[in-house]
Design an enzyme around this catalytic site. Structure first.
Site, mmCIF file in Angstrom:
data_model
loop_
_atom_site.group_PDB
_atom_site.id
_atom_site.type_symbol
_atom_site.label_atom_id
_atom_site.label_comp_id
_atom_site.label_asym_id
_atom_site.label_seq_id
_atom_site.Cartn_x
_atom_site.Cartn_y
_atom_site.Cartn_z
ATOM 1 N N ARG A 18 2.444 -16.269 39.164
ATOM 2 C CA ARG A 18 3.705 -16.238 38.418
ATOM 3 C C ARG A 18 3.964 -17.202 37.399
ATOM 4 O O ARG A 18 4.615 -16.865 36.460
ATOM 5 C CB ARG A 18 4.768 -15.849 39.300
ATOM 6 N N TYR A 39 14.711 -1.413 19.263
ATOM 7 C CA TYR A 39 14.265 -0.439 20.460
ATOM 8 C C TYR A 39 15.435 -0.444 21.213
ATOM 9 O O TYR A 39 16.020 -1.107 21.769
ATOM 10 C CB TYR A 39 12.935 -1.298 20.722
ATOM 11 N N ASP A 97 10.579 -9.667 16.819
ATOM 12 C CA ASP A 97 9.749 -8.703 17.425
ATOM 13 C C ASP A 97 8.596 -8.143 16.300
ATOM 14 O O ASP A 97 8.887 -7.447 15.709
ATOM 15 C CB ASP A 97 10.722 -7.711 18.153
ATOM 16 N N LYS A 123 1.459 -1.925 23.128
ATOM 17 C CA LYS A 123 1.182 -0.965 21.971
ATOM 18 C C LYS A 123 -0.299 -1.293 21.357
ATOM 19 O O LYS A 123 -1.193 -1.036 22.025
ATOM 20 C CB LYS A 123 2.551 -1.338 20.923
#
Ligand code: 4LM
Length: 415
Positions: free
Chosen positions: A59, A112, A186, A211
């Site tokens: 993690r 978004y 972003d 993406k």
């Protein structure tokens, strides 16, 4: 010795890896492990105390993730990077790190849908003041900067309406006001191949690696890139304690596979999208097209300054409104009706009812997301097939505007 080049394409394939240090394995091994054994209990304690380098739990870090992070940092021309389980994982881990109750974040009006939701239904409910403004107007920004501003956040081009923000201008204005405010971009729509926001003055860059970086529609992932201290803070607080949105090592490997062809793919996405945008613009059934590569597009000049190519994303509206647009979408044969973007497949979706349905109709209206807007992520198929599919669907379902028809047919003949 680990390989490093001055060229994007070469670094995307080789950077940070030496096969001879890995039994000659051409592709880096995937470290399929959740935890790491300590040589002694003292060594473990020292790692937890931050006194000794090394991996102790996936993690927080893992060698496969580290290689991806090093590669992304060099491709974004930054010091450091952090991989996360999704783009939303990157956004939330980053913003939870830098914001506290009473702080203010200024964001662009167009975001978004889930980013918008996280701000308004998440951060705002935990005492952070969220200010939505049009960041393409930098004078508007000036009057909203206060002593409580900690972050300025935007997408460029913005999802879904393709609005561009001038990264250099906004970063300079924000940092002149206060060096410590983080300007976060972003950069999902561009990928590091088309734009490097840090080179224009931004502090941190976010990617939905789902993406273009992954590029094959087979995983969900995110990345945040910036200076060493900020990335370490996000790793050890935002990611480790607040979201836990760690990336799986196998997905890191798949993103590195995607990176090897990123430059090639982006070039083709750009080439195909320009042809599709020009076709749409010349079609009498199409009312409006937004694509940074069209000289008529409001932000074309800015796109030329801060993007190396115009990208693979287009939005358009047809005559006959939403109903005609939906009928056209349903008539498509090869182009897939799906959200997400940046895949080899051309994807089409309707933001108002899909990716941006978390905005209320009133919010969509005031944030520049019209109900009739259709979004196209232009893929890597032969452009002839993309154009043929769009043409048959438009001709079948969408009325042609008589004015447009005369104008466009005349201009097509002149051309
Ligand atoms: C979509 N987008 O638009 P994850 N930043 C931007 C995005 O477009 C997205 C994310 C972050 C779409 C998903 C369904 C500019 C996502 C969030 O989906 O969490 O990897 O990224 O179609």
């Amino acid at each position: 010795m680990k390989y490093q080049s001055n060229n994007f394409e070469t670094n995307a394939i080789h950077f940070g890896y030496n096969a001879q240090e890995n039994e000659g394995a051409l592709t880096p091994p995937v470290h399929f492990t959740s935890t790491f054994a300590f040589e002694t209990a003292q060594v473990g304690g020292e790692m937890f105390a931050g006194e000794r380098e090394g991996h102790f739990y996936t993690r927080i870090s893992n060698p496969t993730l580290s290689l991806l992070e090093e590669r992304m940092a060099i491709l974004e021309r930054a010091e450091s990077a952090l991989a996360t389980a999704s783009g939303m994982g990157a956004i939330t881990s980053t913003l939870w790190t830098f914001l506290r109750p009473g702080d203010e974040i200024i964001v662009d009006k167009t975001l978004y849908g889930c980013t918008f939701s996280f701000l308004n239904h998440g951060l705002a409910e935990f005492g952070v003041k969220v200010i939505h403004i049009d960041l393409s107007d930098s004078q508007g920004l000036k009057q909203h900067l206060t002593k409580n501003t900690r972050v300025v956040f935007f997408e460029t081009p913005a999802n879904p309406n393709m609005k561009l923000v001038d990264i250099r201008e906004v970063s300079a204005m924000v940092h002149e006001f206060n060096q410590d405010i983080r300007v976060i971009v972003d950069n999902t729509y561009c990928s590091p191949f088309l734009c490097n926001p840090i080179a224009f003055g931004a502090d941190l860059v976010i990617h939905s690696a789902t993406k273009y970086l992954g590029g094959h529609g087979d995983l969900v992932a995110g990345l945040v890139v910036g200076n060493k201290d900020d990335i370490q803070a996000i790793r050890l607080f935002g990611l480790k304690d607040m979201t836990g949105a760690a990336l799986a090592p196998l997905n890191a490997m798949l993103i590195m596979r995607g990176l090897k062809t990123l430059a090639l793919r982006m070039e083709r996405h750009c080439e195909n999208a320009l042809k599709v945008a020009k076709f749409l613009q010349s079609h009498p059934s199409v009312k409006e097209v937004s694509y940074p590569g069209l000289s008529s597009f409001k932000y074309h000049n800015l796109a030329q300054q801060q993007m190396k190519g115009f990208g693979g994303m287009i939005t358009f509206e047809v005559h006959g409104g939403l109903e005609a647009g939906i009928a056209m979408m349903n008539q498509l044969n090869m182009i897939q009706r799906a959200v997400s973007l940046g895949d080899a497949e051309t994807l089409i979706q309707h933001p108002a009812s899909m990716t941006h349905s978390s905005y209320t109709p009133k919010e969509r209206l005031s944030h520049g997301i019209s109900d009739g807007l259709i979004r196209l992520s232009v893929g890597l198929e032969s452009v002839d097939d993309i154009l043929m599919d769009l043409k048959q669907a438009l001709n079948c379902c969408v009325p042609a505007s008589l004015d447009d028809k005369t104008d466009k047919l005349a201009s097509a003949e002149l051309a």
